[in-house]
Scaffold this motif. Structure first.
Motif, mmCIF file in Angstrom:
data_model
loop_
_atom_site.group_PDB
_atom_site.id
_atom_site.type_symbol
_atom_site.label_atom_id
_atom_site.label_comp_id
_atom_site.label_asym_id
_atom_site.label_seq_id
_atom_site.Cartn_x
_atom_site.Cartn_y
_atom_site.Cartn_z
ATOM 1 N N ARG A 242 -23.162 14.204 31.235
ATOM 2 C CA ARG A 242 -22.643 14.072 29.874
ATOM 3 C C ARG A 242 -23.146 12.782 29.225
ATOM 4 N N ALA A 243 -23.191 11.699 29.969
ATOM 5 C CA ALA A 243 -23.684 10.429 29.432
ATOM 6 C C ALA A 243 -25.148 10.517 29.023
ATOM 7 N N THR A 244 -25.940 11.263 29.816
ATOM 8 C CA THR A 244 -27.356 11.444 29.473
ATOM 9 C C THR A 244 -27.487 12.218 28.165
ATOM 10 N N PHE A 245 -26.686 13.266 28.007
ATOM 11 C CA PHE A 245 -26.711 14.013 26.750
ATOM 12 C C PHE A 245 -26.298 13.122 25.582
ATOM 13 N N ASP A 246 -25.249 12.341 25.757
ATOM 14 C CA ASP A 246 -24.788 11.483 24.664
ATOM 15 C C ASP A 246 -25.879 10.506 24.244
ATOM 16 N N ALA A 247 -26.610 9.954 25.224
ATOM 17 C CA ALA A 247 -27.703 9.038 24.901
ATOM 18 C C ALA A 247 -28.821 9.773 24.164
ATOM 19 N N TYR A 248 -29.153 10.982 24.651
ATOM 20 C CA TYR A 248 -30.170 11.799 23.974
ATOM 21 C C TYR A 248 -29.755 12.092 22.532
ATOM 22 N N ASN A 249 -28.528 12.530 22.335
ATOM 23 C CA ASN A 249 -28.052 12.909 21.015
ATOM 24 C C ASN A 249 -28.057 11.718 20.063
ATOM 25 N N ALA A 250 -27.669 10.546 20.577
ATOM 26 C CA ALA A 250 -27.648 9.340 19.751
ATOM 27 C C ALA A 250 -29.050 8.878 19.372
ATOM 28 N N SER A 251 -30.067 9.287 20.164
ATOM 29 C CA SER A 251 -31.440 8.850 19.892
ATOM 30 C C SER A 251 -32.126 9.685 18.815
ATOM 31 N N LEU A 252 -31.590 10.857 18.494
ATOM 32 C CA LEU A 252 -32.277 11.770 17.575
ATOM 33 C C LEU A 252 -32.552 11.174 16.193
ATOM 34 N N PRO A 253 -31.597 10.448 15.577
ATOM 35 C CA PRO A 253 -31.900 9.904 14.248
ATOM 36 C C PRO A 253 -33.118 8.988 14.213
ATOM 37 N N SER A 254 -33.467 8.381 15.331
ATOM 38 C CA SER A 254 -34.608 7.452 15.345
ATOM 39 C C SER A 254 -35.950 8.164 15.386
ATOM 40 N N VAL A 255 -35.964 9.486 15.685
ATOM 41 C CA VAL A 255 -37.238 10.194 15.842
ATOM 42 C C VAL A 255 -37.343 11.484 15.040
ATOM 43 N N GLN A 256 -36.241 12.014 14.544
ATOM 44 C CA GLN A 256 -36.252 13.378 14.023
ATOM 45 C C GLN A 256 -37.098 13.563 12.766
ATOM 46 N N ASP A 257 -37.440 12.473 12.063
ATOM 47 C CA ASP A 257 -38.270 12.595 10.860
ATOM 48 C C ASP A 257 -39.754 12.366 11.137
ATOM 49 N N ILE A 258 -40.123 12.151 12.384
ATOM 50 C CA ILE A 258 -41.525 11.928 12.736
ATOM 51 C C ILE A 258 -42.279 13.254 12.726
#
Length: 391
Positions: A242-258
């Protein structure tokens, strides 16, 4: 090395001699015709020597062990130009070092690899909504319990964002190496009971290994795209998943517009049935462990060179965060899987001091400092780490 691509099965069918430039699909095509297989790459164009040199996770790994442990002997050209065989009987120190130490000690030209009888394999790729994360974490933590683990069931799962569809999903790649016809393996029923996102090619197949390896090619980022991989290892508790997913999900705003971004995090089971089998006979340094492990792979692909620095920074930040959360939860493991590592990761150091000392000793014998003044990345004056891109 591409010209060294021969694939020859021994008369008693117990081994296959493969040129170091061959790819695993060529090996499987030869072996499938004989009702045989080997614990090798999962995707068609993966190189034989590269996968074996870095350890090697295989669909047959839980049942047979690391790919490197399947290598009966290596043909190697040393720094002084001599051609030697490295096996348990000849140059055994070099043989052990090459099983996970990569090609830091010479040029691998051929490999004798164990074979075994093998029929068809069952496979399925399913997608889940991210809202199912709590169920997904619980199911996989239970599946990776060594007391319950089925050695015929290699799998990976994780989360993927694709800019083309502006969609983030959970994914499950399920394989079973000894199916009963078309029946769904009971071991995977809890995964298949998760909420499903339908897609056009959904469904299970039963096929041979060479076909399965070819089917894996489209799942990889296109070769024209920019691509990297980086990895950490941890104990896959429900809280850590669950912690790995939370970290992944939190990282999306930094890359999703690339432009052209595909942002994938996969967890691959590394049960003791895999890593502990023959642990004293490779250089990976995992002897002594007994619990479940998981290799966490971040493998983004993107389109433009202008985005390189942004992607590198985002990848480092995400993996640092996953590693931090693993330490906080008591789930961290220092092992780094070489074939997924990125430059700067201290792969050889992660194998432990005893392995480093052995690799230094082997290097001093086969490639002394006068002919190889290079120093390693990760351990001062240790073995040179050549990072693979093998799957």
């Amino acid at each position: 090395m591409r010209g060294l691509d021969s694939v020859v099965v021994s008369g008693d069918k117990s081994r296959v001699t493969v040129g170091a430039g061959a790819t695993w699909d060529a090996v499987y095509e030869t072996l499938d015709a004989l009702g045989l297989s080997a614990a090798g790459g999962r995707v068609a164009d993966v190189g034989v020597a590269g996968l074996a040199g870095g350890g090697g996770i295989s669909y047959f790994g839980p049942r047979e062990g690391w790919t490197c442990n399947q290598v009966i002997s290596f043909g190697v050209v040393l720094a002084d130009g001599s051609v030697v065989e490295a096996s348990e009987q000849q140059n055994s120190d070099l043989w052990l070092a090459l099983r996970g130490g990569y090609n830091s000690f010479g040029i691998i030209t051929s490999l004798d690899i164990k074979t075994f009888e093998q029929g068809l394999l069952w496979s399925s790729l399913t997608l889940n909504p991210l809202s199912a994360i709590d169920q997904q974490a619980r199911v996989y933590a239970e599946l990776m319990d060594p007391a319950k683990y089925d050695e015929n069931a290699p799998f990976l799962f994780g989360w993927s964002f694709n800019s083309t569809h502006k969609l983030s999903v959970a994914l499950n790649q399920l394989i079973y190496t000894k199916p009963s016809g078309n029946e769904v393996p009971a071991f995977y029923q809890p995964v298949l009971d998760l909420p499903i996102i339908p897609y056009p090619s959904a469904g299970a197949t039963v096929t041979n290994m060479s076909t399965l390896a070819r089917q894996g090619v489209p799942l990889q980022p296109p070769q024209a795209a920019r691509y990297l991989s980086t990895t950490v290892t941890f104990v896959p508790t429900e809280a850590m998943i669950r912690a790995t997913f939370d970290a992944y999900n939190a990282s999306l705003p930094s890359v999703q517009d690339i432009a052209g971004i595909r942002w994938d995090v996969n967890l691959e089971a590394l049960p003791p049935q895999l890593y502990a089998r023959g642990a004293q006979d490779n250089a990976l340094g995992l002897a002594g462990r007994s619990g479940p492990l998981a290799v966490c792979l971040l493998s983004p692909a993107w389109s433009r060179a202008d985005d390189d620095d942004k992607l590198y920074a985002a990848a480092r930040a995400l993996m640092d965060e996953i590693d931090r959360r693993a330490r906080d939860l008591g789930a961290h493991d220092p092992y780094i899987y070489m074939n997924y590592a990125t430059p700067g990761q201290e792969v050889i150091a992660s194998y432990g001091h005893a392995t480093v000392a052995h690799l230094q000793h082997v290097r001093a014998r086969v490639d002394p400092p006068a002919s190889s003044p290079i120093k390693s990345r990760g351990v001062q004056d240790s073995t040179v780490t050549q990072i693979g891109r093998s799957r």
